[in-house]
Design an enzyme around this catalytic site. Sequence first.
Site, PDB file in Angstrom:
ATOM      1  N   HIS A   1       0.711  -1.230  -0.015  1.00  0.00           N
ATOM      2  CA  HIS A   1       0.037  -0.095   0.003  1.00  0.00           C
ATOM      3  C   HIS A   1       0.647   1.368   0.040  1.00  0.00           C
ATOM      4  O   HIS A   1       0.456   2.213  -0.348  1.00  0.00           O
ATOM      5  CB  HIS A   1      -0.837  -0.019   1.216  1.00  0.00           C
ATOM      6  CG  HIS A   1      -2.023  -0.965   1.184  1.00  0.00           C
ATOM      7  ND1 HIS A   1      -3.078  -1.105  -0.006  1.00  0.00           N
ATOM      8  CD2 HIS A   1      -2.346  -1.758   2.197  1.00  0.00           C
ATOM      9  CE1 HIS A   1      -3.603  -2.196   0.324  1.00  0.00           C
ATOM     10  NE2 HIS A   1      -3.421  -2.801   1.459  1.00  0.00           N
TER      11      HIS A   1
ATOM     12  N   HIS B   1      -6.702  -6.890  -0.643  1.00  0.00           N
ATOM     13  CA  HIS B   1      -6.839  -5.233  -0.799  1.00  0.00           C
ATOM     14  C   HIS B   1      -6.105  -5.023  -2.057  1.00  0.00           C
ATOM     15  O   HIS B   1      -4.832  -5.684  -2.444  1.00  0.00           O
ATOM     16  CB  HIS B   1      -5.955  -4.681   0.183  1.00  0.00           C
ATOM     17  CG  HIS B   1      -6.814  -4.952   1.679  1.00  0.00           C
ATOM     18  ND1 HIS B   1      -6.005  -5.703   2.562  1.00  0.00           N
ATOM     19  CD2 HIS B   1      -7.864  -5.016   2.196  1.00  0.00           C
ATOM     20  CE1 HIS B   1      -6.822  -5.970   3.718  1.00  0.00           C
ATOM     21  NE2 HIS B   1      -8.090  -5.440   3.365  1.00  0.00           N
TER      22      HIS B   1
END
Length: 248
Positions: free
Chosen positions: A82, A121
């Site tokens: 991320h 994710h």
Amino acid sequence: SLQGAEPASTAELLRVHPQRYLQAFKALSDAGGGELGLRTPFGKGGYEIAALSAGLATAALRAVLIGEVRNADAWARPPGHHCTADFPNGFCLLNNIAVAVRAAQAEGRVQRVAVVDWDVHHGNGTEAIFWEDPDVLTISLHQDRNYPLDTGGIEARGGGAGEGFNLNLPLPPGAGHISYLHAMDRVVLPALERFRPDAIVVACGYDAAAVDPLGRMLCTADTFRQMTQRIMAAADRLCNGRLVLVHE
């Protein structure tokens, strides 16, 4: 098996992350910790721990590329996918895979790398870092609009020279074993065949599992086993088995 690694050097980190970010991270880490981005709290020494995690991914890829091991699985914490160049988020403070890939390229060990991300994710940080790079193919299979809420759409294909070298597969909540294997067979593996990488790196989160509290996917241990078998076979065909899994 390899046991640990040296931290990523400042020079290695600077190939991905700007100096101002690294300095701010180090200063806050030395002062006792805090938070620089979104959902990335850390304590005293967090900088050194994150650099060690990035160093483990870098060492794993290097070991595979020099032939020390055929493939590797880096159990690196904290995770990395991320984290963009200058914005940590989603528990990720440095982008471990990006640091590893840039180090391998700078050392002349590899040119074209494919990154396959099957964490539940979206791998927004890895996508952003390689957005304009045609030498790095980024592919993310993820639960649609889980985290981050505003990235991971199928229309995001890369930009500039990197257009067409980013693939997102946002899957609906409830997708499980058959859906993931279908996505691998119909999209991921053909994309790898077209790209013909020198090495493959997997952003290997297991949170698409049915028991994960933050996801709504229904993968099982057999799903991950079969996806790994498919990726290993692709690596054997395309890049002499050069495959690294990095824990997300």
